[in-house]
Write a protein that holds these residues in place. Structure first.
Motif, PDB file in Angstrom:
ATOM      1  N   VAL A 107     -10.724 -76.337 -50.514  1.00 59.34           N
ATOM      2  CA  VAL A 107     -10.141 -75.652 -49.354  1.00 59.34           C
ATOM      3  C   VAL A 107     -10.907 -74.388 -48.972  1.00 59.34           C
ATOM      4  O   VAL A 107     -11.020 -74.055 -47.789  1.00 59.34           O
ATOM      5  CB  VAL A 107      -8.659 -75.324 -49.596  1.00 59.34           C
ATOM      6  N   GLY A 108     -11.448 -73.681 -49.957  1.00 61.25           N
ATOM      7  CA  GLY A 108     -12.220 -72.481 -49.644  1.00 61.25           C
ATOM      8  C   GLY A 108     -13.467 -72.814 -48.846  1.00 61.25           C
ATOM      9  O   GLY A 108     -13.767 -72.178 -47.822  1.00 61.25           O
ATOM     10  N   SER A 109     -14.199 -73.830 -49.279  1.00 57.64           N
ATOM     11  CA  SER A 109     -15.416 -74.236 -48.572  1.00 57.64           C
ATOM     12  C   SER A 109     -15.107 -74.788 -47.189  1.00 57.64           C
ATOM     13  O   SER A 109     -15.846 -74.536 -46.226  1.00 57.64           O
ATOM     14  CB  SER A 109     -16.166 -75.286 -49.400  1.00 57.64           C
ATOM     15  N   ILE A 110     -14.004 -75.547 -47.073  1.00 58.79           N
ATOM     16  CA  ILE A 110     -13.634 -76.085 -45.757  1.00 58.79           C
ATOM     17  C   ILE A 110     -13.263 -74.957 -44.801  1.00 58.79           C
ATOM     18  O   ILE A 110     -13.595 -75.004 -43.609  1.00 58.79           O
ATOM     19  CB  ILE A 110     -12.475 -77.092 -45.901  1.00 58.79           C
ATOM     20  N   SER A 111     -12.578 -73.933 -45.312  1.00 61.87           N
ATOM     21  CA  SER A 111     -12.211 -72.800 -44.449  1.00 61.87           C
ATOM     22  C   SER A 111     -13.456 -72.093 -43.926  1.00 61.87           C
ATOM     23  O   SER A 111     -13.535 -71.727 -42.746  1.00 61.87           O
ATOM     24  CB  SER A 111     -11.319 -71.826 -45.209  1.00 61.87           C
ATOM     25  N   GLY A 112     -14.447 -71.902 -44.807  1.00 64.05           N
ATOM     26  CA  GLY A 112     -15.697 -71.273 -44.371  1.00 64.05           C
ATOM     27  C   GLY A 112     -16.463 -72.149 -43.402  1.00 64.05           C
ATOM     28  O   GLY A 112     -17.055 -71.653 -42.424  1.00 64.05           O
ATOM     29  N   LEU A 113     -16.466 -73.474 -43.641  1.00 63.07           N
ATOM     30  CA  LEU A 113     -17.160 -74.407 -42.752  1.00 63.07           C
ATOM     31  C   LEU A 113     -16.554 -74.389 -41.358  1.00 63.07           C
ATOM     32  O   LEU A 113     -17.283 -74.342 -40.351  1.00 63.07           O
ATOM     33  CB  LEU A 113     -17.090 -75.815 -43.342  1.00 63.07           C
ATOM     34  N   ALA A 114     -15.234 -74.428 -41.266  1.00 58.86           N
ATOM     35  CA  ALA A 114     -14.571 -74.424 -39.955  1.00 58.86           C
ATOM     36  C   ALA A 114     -14.880 -73.136 -39.196  1.00 58.86           C
ATOM     37  O   ALA A 114     -15.149 -73.171 -37.982  1.00 58.86           O
ATOM     38  CB  ALA A 114     -13.065 -74.588 -40.139  1.00 58.86           C
ATOM     39  N   ALA A 115     -14.843 -72.006 -39.887  1.00 62.82           N
ATOM     40  CA  ALA A 115     -15.153 -70.735 -39.241  1.00 62.82           C
ATOM     41  C   ALA A 115     -16.600 -70.715 -38.756  1.00 62.82           C
ATOM     42  O   ALA A 115     -16.904 -70.214 -37.656  1.00 62.82           O
ATOM     43  CB  ALA A 115     -14.899 -69.585 -40.214  1.00 62.82           C
ATOM     44  N   ALA A 116     -17.511 -71.270 -39.561  1.00 63.97           N
ATOM     45  CA  ALA A 116     -18.921 -71.304 -39.175  1.00 63.97           C
ATOM     46  C   ALA A 116     -19.138 -72.200 -37.959  1.00 63.97           C
ATOM     47  O   ALA A 116     -19.908 -71.864 -37.048  1.00 63.97           O
ATOM     48  CB  ALA A 116     -19.765 -71.785 -40.351  1.00 63.97           C
ATOM     49  N   VAL A 117     -18.474 -73.359 -37.930  1.00 64.32           N
ATOM     50  CA  VAL A 117     -18.585 -74.267 -36.788  1.00 64.32           C
ATOM     51  C   VAL A 117     -18.125 -73.574 -35.514  1.00 64.32           C
ATOM     52  O   VAL A 117     -18.792 -73.645 -34.468  1.00 64.32           O
ATOM     53  CB  VAL A 117     -17.753 -75.546 -37.036  1.00 64.32           C
ATOM     54  N   PHE A 118     -16.992 -72.879 -35.598  1.00 58.36           N
ATOM     55  CA  PHE A 118     -16.506 -72.179 -34.410  1.00 58.36           C
ATOM     56  C   PHE A 118     -17.485 -71.107 -33.957  1.00 58.36           C
ATOM     57  O   PHE A 118     -17.806 -71.003 -32.767  1.00 58.36           O
ATOM     58  CB  PHE A 118     -15.149 -71.536 -34.695  1.00 58.36           C
ATOM     59  N   ALA A 119     -17.958 -70.289 -34.893  1.00 58.08           N
ATOM     60  CA  ALA A 119     -18.829 -69.170 -34.540  1.00 58.08           C
ATOM     61  C   ALA A 119     -20.138 -69.642 -33.920  1.00 58.08           C
ATOM     62  O   ALA A 119     -20.595 -69.098 -32.899  1.00 58.08           O
ATOM     63  CB  ALA A 119     -19.107 -68.326 -35.789  1.00 58.08           C
ATOM     64  N   VAL A 120     -20.749 -70.647 -34.511  1.00 62.57           N
ATOM     65  CA  VAL A 120     -22.032 -71.129 -34.003  1.00 62.57           C
ATOM     66  C   VAL A 120     -21.859 -71.787 -32.635  1.00 62.57           C
ATOM     67  O   VAL A 120     -22.659 -71.552 -31.713  1.00 62.57           O
ATOM     68  CB  VAL A 120     -22.665 -72.113 -35.012  1.00 62.57           C
ATOM     69  N   LEU A 121     -20.814 -72.598 -32.493  1.00 60.64           N
ATOM     70  CA  LEU A 121     -20.589 -73.252 -31.201  1.00 60.64           C
ATOM     71  C   LEU A 121     -20.293 -72.243 -30.104  1.00 60.64           C
ATOM     72  O   LEU A 121     -20.852 -72.325 -28.999  1.00 60.64           O
ATOM     73  CB  LEU A 121     -19.435 -74.258 -31.310  1.00 60.64           C
ATOM     74  N   VAL A 318      -4.120 -83.112 -44.221  1.00 54.97           N
ATOM     75  CA  VAL A 318      -3.312 -81.928 -43.921  1.00 54.97           C
ATOM     76  C   VAL A 318      -3.888 -80.706 -44.620  1.00 54.97           C
ATOM     77  O   VAL A 318      -4.001 -79.620 -44.033  1.00 54.97           O
ATOM     78  CB  VAL A 318      -1.845 -82.142 -44.360  1.00 54.97           C
ATOM     79  N   SER A 319      -4.279 -80.876 -45.873  1.00 57.10           N
ATOM     80  CA  SER A 319      -4.853 -79.762 -46.620  1.00 57.10           C
ATOM     81  C   SER A 319      -6.131 -79.257 -45.958  1.00 57.10           C
ATOM     82  O   SER A 319      -6.353 -78.039 -45.835  1.00 57.10           O
ATOM     83  CB  SER A 319      -5.149 -80.199 -48.061  1.00 57.10           C
ATOM     84  N   GLY A 320      -6.985 -80.184 -45.503  1.00 53.82           N
ATOM     85  CA  GLY A 320      -8.214 -79.781 -44.821  1.00 53.82           C
ATOM     86  C   GLY A 320      -7.939 -79.077 -43.499  1.00 53.82           C
ATOM     87  O   GLY A 320      -8.601 -78.093 -43.157  1.00 53.82           O
ATOM     88  N   THR A 321      -6.950 -79.579 -42.764  1.00 57.05           N
ATOM     89  CA  THR A 321      -6.590 -78.952 -41.481  1.00 57.05           C
ATOM     90  C   THR A 321      -6.076 -77.532 -41.686  1.00 57.05           C
ATOM     91  O   THR A 321      -6.468 -76.605 -40.961  1.00 57.05           O
ATOM     92  CB  THR A 321      -5.521 -79.792 -40.770  1.00 57.05           C
ATOM     93  N   MET A 322      -5.198 -77.353 -42.672  1.00 54.00           N
ATOM     94  CA  MET A 322      -4.657 -76.029 -42.934  1.00 54.00           C
ATOM     95  C   MET A 322      -5.737 -75.080 -43.446  1.00 54.00           C
ATOM     96  O   MET A 322      -5.726 -73.880 -43.149  1.00 54.00           O
ATOM     97  CB  MET A 322      -3.517 -76.125 -43.947  1.00 54.00           C
ATOM     98  N   ALA A 323      -6.695 -75.618 -44.211  1.00 52.68           N
ATOM     99  CA  ALA A 323      -7.811 -74.793 -44.671  1.00 52.68           C
ATOM    100  C   ALA A 323      -8.641 -74.306 -43.486  1.00 52.68           C
ATOM    101  O   ALA A 323      -9.080 -73.145 -43.449  1.00 52.68           O
ATOM    102  CB  ALA A 323      -8.679 -75.578 -45.649  1.00 52.68           C
ATOM    103  N   ALA A 324      -8.864 -75.187 -42.517  1.00 52.74           N
ATOM    104  CA  ALA A 324      -9.619 -74.804 -41.320  1.00 52.74           C
ATOM    105  C   ALA A 324      -8.891 -73.718 -40.536  1.00 52.74           C
ATOM    106  O   ALA A 324      -9.492 -72.729 -40.094  1.00 52.74           O
ATOM    107  CB  ALA A 324      -9.860 -76.030 -40.446  1.00 52.74           C
ATOM    108  N   LEU A 325      -7.584 -73.895 -40.346  1.00 57.77           N
ATOM    109  CA  LEU A 325      -6.798 -72.873 -39.635  1.00 57.77           C
ATOM    110  C   LEU A 325      -6.846 -71.546 -40.378  1.00 57.77           C
ATOM    111  O   LEU A 325      -7.023 -70.479 -39.773  1.00 57.77           O
ATOM    112  CB  LEU A 325      -5.352 -73.344 -39.487  1.00 57.77           C
ATOM    113  N   GLY A 326      -6.676 -71.598 -41.693  1.00 55.61           N
ATOM    114  CA  GLY A 326      -6.736 -70.368 -42.478  1.00 55.61           C
ATOM    115  C   GLY A 326      -8.083 -69.689 -42.370  1.00 55.61           C
ATOM    116  O   GLY A 326      -8.167 -68.463 -42.269  1.00 55.61           O
TER     117      GLY A 326
END
Length: 423
Positions: A107-121, A318-326
């Motif tokens: 979940v920690g890595s997924i949260s960082g990945l989602a934030a990175a995807v948003f920032a770069v896009l 669900v866990s991956g989705t919540m990690a991304a939101l977090g």
């Protein structure tokens, strides 16, 4: 003389306001005795509920308030209500996985990945914020689904699958960020406002408190009617009213404190709505009942013709989705994404929040509100340590001690339930 005697007898025989007092006192005493008996029964059966974590939270708040008078100030409590959101959302996803008796280490890595995807896009590629936000959340959902399918279909242990995911998704994040390593978000953008916007109108906080209290009362009353209709044990109306009254005091006090600073934080509102919505999914839907059933035993669930593959895959999704939101809320708090996003104590804190809040490591017991209480304890310790200039090492020791105590209580509670035929 006869008139005076008659008058005296009339006064002595007339009903007074004090006469019913012994009956009222007897009723109150009986009610208290009944509550005490129920509490003792639940204590012996290992059904402690949220009581231990509430007591821990009270001790933490009293201790730090005695050390620093600013701990319970409106400013600090308002900041605390925002600080719990990012990690709290990730912990809510962890609750779903723990209900299966499994663990998600990615979940920690997924949260960082989602934030990175948003920032770069959004920042580097100029993609509109709303679209970049959707893609980032779906990235977490996809990562969780891939892991869930591997766990459910190939039967690879969730611990191994998500450990591999921890490394894989962190590597993907580093590749997406590239050589720059850090991307600063637009401080006036949608994501940045997630943790910086406040509803300054006092009616917002009080309205949320009233709405939440009313929904709890209605839900409890409908549950009582349903259980009573099928001949199951049900809570008394007095018990429902008492619980609702206690909740009303807490929520309106919280609204009062928030309004003394900047009002209701948008981040807190979103957090509570998500937690309440997922709580309804877990406790009121067929899917939620399947999750609890799988936590009680996978083989038994298969024999009962439950769709184990679908439920297990969905839980990791669900866990991956919540990690991304977090991760997006954590990025919003510091308005930037870096190569360190999603790392550090984030994973440990998210898992600890779910366990400390009362979710069982053995599966089958816990709610989304467990994550709220747990992250509140962890973040309160962090906030108190910051105010008292206590070293981080001490904070980690204390958090670890609280986590260990929660695991011990969970183990003892399960043993007691087994002895009473409830586990």
């Amino acid at each position: 003389m006869h008139d005076m005697a008659d008058h005296t007898r009339a006064e002595s025989s007339a009903p007074t306001a004090e006469a019913p007092r012994p009956h009222r006192m007897r009723a109150v005493t009986q009610a208290l005795d009944g509550c005490t008996a129920v509490f003792r029964h639940k204590l012996r059966a290992g059904e402690l509920g949220s009581l231990p974590v509430i007591l821990v939270l009270a001790v933490v708040w009293i201790t730090f308030q005695s050390l620093n008078a600013n701990f319970l100030s409106p400013r600090n409590l308002s900041n605390l209500s925002v600080d719990i959101v990012g990690t709290g959302l990730i912990a809510v996803g962890i609750v779903f996985v723990l209900l299966l008796g499994e663990l998600d280490l990615s979940v920690g890595s997924i949260s960082g990945l989602a934030a990175a995807v948003f920032a770069v896009l959004n920042v580097n590629q100029g993609v509109p914020e709303w679209l970049a936000l959707i893609v980032a959340v779906l990235t977490g959902t996809l990562a969780g689904t891939i892991q869930g399918f591997s766990f459910a279909r190939i039967r690879v242990p969730a611990f191994v699958v998500t450990l591999a995911g921890l490394l894989t998704w962190n590597g993907v994040m580093l590749a997406i960020l590239g050589t720059s390593g850090t991307v600063n978000l637009d401080e006036n953008g949608i994501v940045a406002k997630l943790t910086s916007y406040y509803f300054t109108n006092h009616a917002a906080a009080y309205g949320l408190a009233a709405l939440g209290t009313g929904m709890v009362f209605v839900g409890s009353y409908l549950e009582r009617r349903r259980r009573k209709g099928v001949g199951m044990p049900y809570r008394s109306l007095r018990g429902i009213a008492a619980r609702t009254a206690v909740l009303a005091v807490i929520t309106f006090a919280a609204a009062y404190v928030l309004n003394r600073f900047q009002g209701l934080p948008l981040a807190l509102l979103i957090f509570l709505v998500v937690v309440a919505g997922l709580d309804i999914v877990l406790r009121r839907t067929h899917y939620g009942r399947q999750v609890y059933a799988l936590g009680g035993g996978v083989e038994a669930a298969r024999r009962a013709s439950l769709s184990v593959l679908r439920v297990q895959t969905a839980v990791l999704a669900v866990s991956g989705t919540m990690a991304a939101l977090g991760g997006l809320f954590l990025a919003s708090r510091i308005t930037s994404v870096s190569q360190g996003s999603g790392s550090g104590p984030l994973l440990v804190n998210a898992i600890a929040a779910a366990v400390i809040g009362g979710t069982s490591l053995f599966g089958g017991r816990g709610t989304t509100w467990s994550a709220v209480l747990g992250i509140l304890v962890i973040q309160s310790i962090a906030s108190g340590m910051a105010l008292t200039d206590t070293p981080t090492a001490v904070q980690l020791v204390i958090t670890g001690g609280v986590l260990f105590a929660a695991v011990v209580i969970d183990s003892l509670s399960r043993r007691s339930q087994e002895a009473h035929g409830r586990a």
